[in-house]
Design a protein around this motif. Structure first.
Motif, PDB file in Angstrom:
ATOM      1  N   SER A   1     -29.678 -14.943  -1.020  1.00  0.00           N
ATOM      2  CA  SER A   1     -29.998 -13.547  -1.325  1.00  0.00           C
ATOM      3  C   SER A   1     -28.728 -12.684  -1.403  1.00  0.00           C
ATOM      4  O   SER A   1     -28.595 -11.688  -0.694  1.00  0.00           O
ATOM      5  CB  SER A   1     -30.955 -12.975  -0.279  1.00  0.00           C
TER       6      SER A   1
ATOM      7  N   GLN B   1     -30.188 -15.816  -6.760  1.00  0.00           N
ATOM      8  CA  GLN B   1     -30.797 -16.262  -5.504  1.00  0.00           C
ATOM      9  C   GLN B   1     -29.767 -16.762  -4.487  1.00  0.00           C
ATOM     10  O   GLN B   1     -29.970 -16.633  -3.280  1.00  0.00           O
ATOM     11  CB  GLN B   1     -31.807 -17.386  -5.771  1.00  0.00           C
ATOM     12  N   SER B   2     -28.657 -17.331  -4.958  1.00  0.00           N
ATOM     13  CA  SER B   2     -27.696 -17.894  -4.016  1.00  0.00           C
ATOM     14  C   SER B   2     -26.328 -18.074  -4.668  1.00  0.00           C
ATOM     15  O   SER B   2     -26.203 -18.101  -5.892  1.00  0.00           O
ATOM     16  CB  SER B   2     -28.188 -19.253  -3.491  1.00  0.00           C
TER      17      SER B   2
END
Length: 324
Positions: free
Chosen positions: A99, A155-156
């Motif tokens: 995140s 997301q990452s």
């Protein structure tokens, strides 16, 4: 590419001319040509950041600065290598970050694009080389330097084992861009931001383009040239701020492909539409050298550069705006 110096070292030094900026952690106000000039300074991203806003309403100028410095604090909480709790520090410790803040994703994606365009001359994964203080790296250390192994999505973010990144060659410019956007959103049409890189908008208090003196790479109390910023941004990479040798042959700017400091240039100053672009390009050009650097610059319309060689010669693009 710039490895990250200790927080007490400033990577670049400039002289701001006719800007109304201040060095103290306070606000200074004056009124000229119907506009209030409000300046404020604070420590961030390993340097002193000074923002100056001009507005007919002093309170609106102050509010704009409040908002810009609040956003700067947010950027530092994400990208500072000096804060152990920042997202960047966590990523370097753990090798993965879930995140991620959208601003960090934006900077890393731009970094990867600059690495690709510069054939690896710009590379944020040079941080392991900094520990060597200019000594020749071994094969194991060099294996940790590879921008293509930084995997980024919304997301990452993931690094290969043992890798670490530094945003010293881009974060200050990005911070200047974001801070300027915040001030403009608050109605400020005339402003100057010095975050280690300069971002200018509109005119100064004398209703003239903002003028900046570029640090002379060999004379600490002199400038090599004057330039003016007309809604453009300025960044300089130089061999003089953190040097490991008396002859400036070993310093904090490293060629990611060799692990050594490039030998041709003393400083590179770039003018571009964004401070992030100017910041990254100044590093890439320094590493590439004069010929290949100027070739890279041709891919960026509206961008100009001043290169100072170690022998004292100056090279500039035809459109570089020298000021009297």
């Amino acid at each position: 590419m710039n490895a990250h110096p200790p927080p007490t070292a400033s990577r670049r030094r400039f002289f701001a001319l006719a800007t109304g900026t201040c060095a103290a952690l306070m606000t200074q106000c004056s009124r000229q040509h119907g506009l209030h000039r409000v300046s404020r300074s604070a420590k961030a991203l390993g340097t002193t950041v000074t923002m100056t806003a001009l507005h007919a309403d002093e309170s609106k100028a102050a509010t704009a600065l409040d908002a810009a410095f609040a956003e700067l604090e947010h950027i530092e909480s994400v990208m500072s290598i000096y804060r152990p709790e920042s997202q960047l520090s966590r990523l370097n410790r753990e090798g993965v970050l879930g995140s991620p803040d959208p601003l960090l994703v934006e900077v890393l994606r731009y970094s990867n694009e600059m690495s690709k365009r510069s054939d690896g001359a710009f590379d944020i994964t040079v941080q392991p080389l900094w520990r060597l203080k200019g000594a020749r790296p071994d094969t194991a250390t060099m294996s940790l330097v590879d921008w293509s192994k930084v995997k980024v999505d919304a997301q990452s973010i993931q690094l290969a084992p043992g890798m670490a990144i530094t945003l010293n060659g881009i974060a200050q410019g990005f911070a200047a861009d974001v801070s300027m956007r915040v001030m403009h959103a608050h109605g400020v049409e005339h402003a100057l931001i010095d975050a280690g890189e300069f971002s200018a908008r509109g005119m100064n208090a004398e209703k003239a383009p903002w003028r900046i003196g570029i640090q002379h790479p060999r004379e600490p109390d002199a400038y090599a040239a004057l330039t003016q910023l007309e809604n453009r941004c300025l960044a300089t990479s130089g061999d003089y701020e953190t040097s490991f040798s008396a002859d400036f042959s070993r310093h904090h700017i490293l060629d990611p492909r060799t692990g050594q400091s490039p030998g041709e240039l003393a400083s590179v100053s770039v003018l571009a539409s964004t401070a992030m672009a100017a910041d990254a390009l100044s590093t890439a050009l320094f590493v590439l050298g004069s010929q290949r650097g100027m070739e890279l610059l041709q891919n960026y319309p509206g961008t100009d550069a001043l290169l100072i060689l170690k022998d004292g010669r100056h090279l500039a693009t035809p459109g570089f705006p020298f000021a009297a």
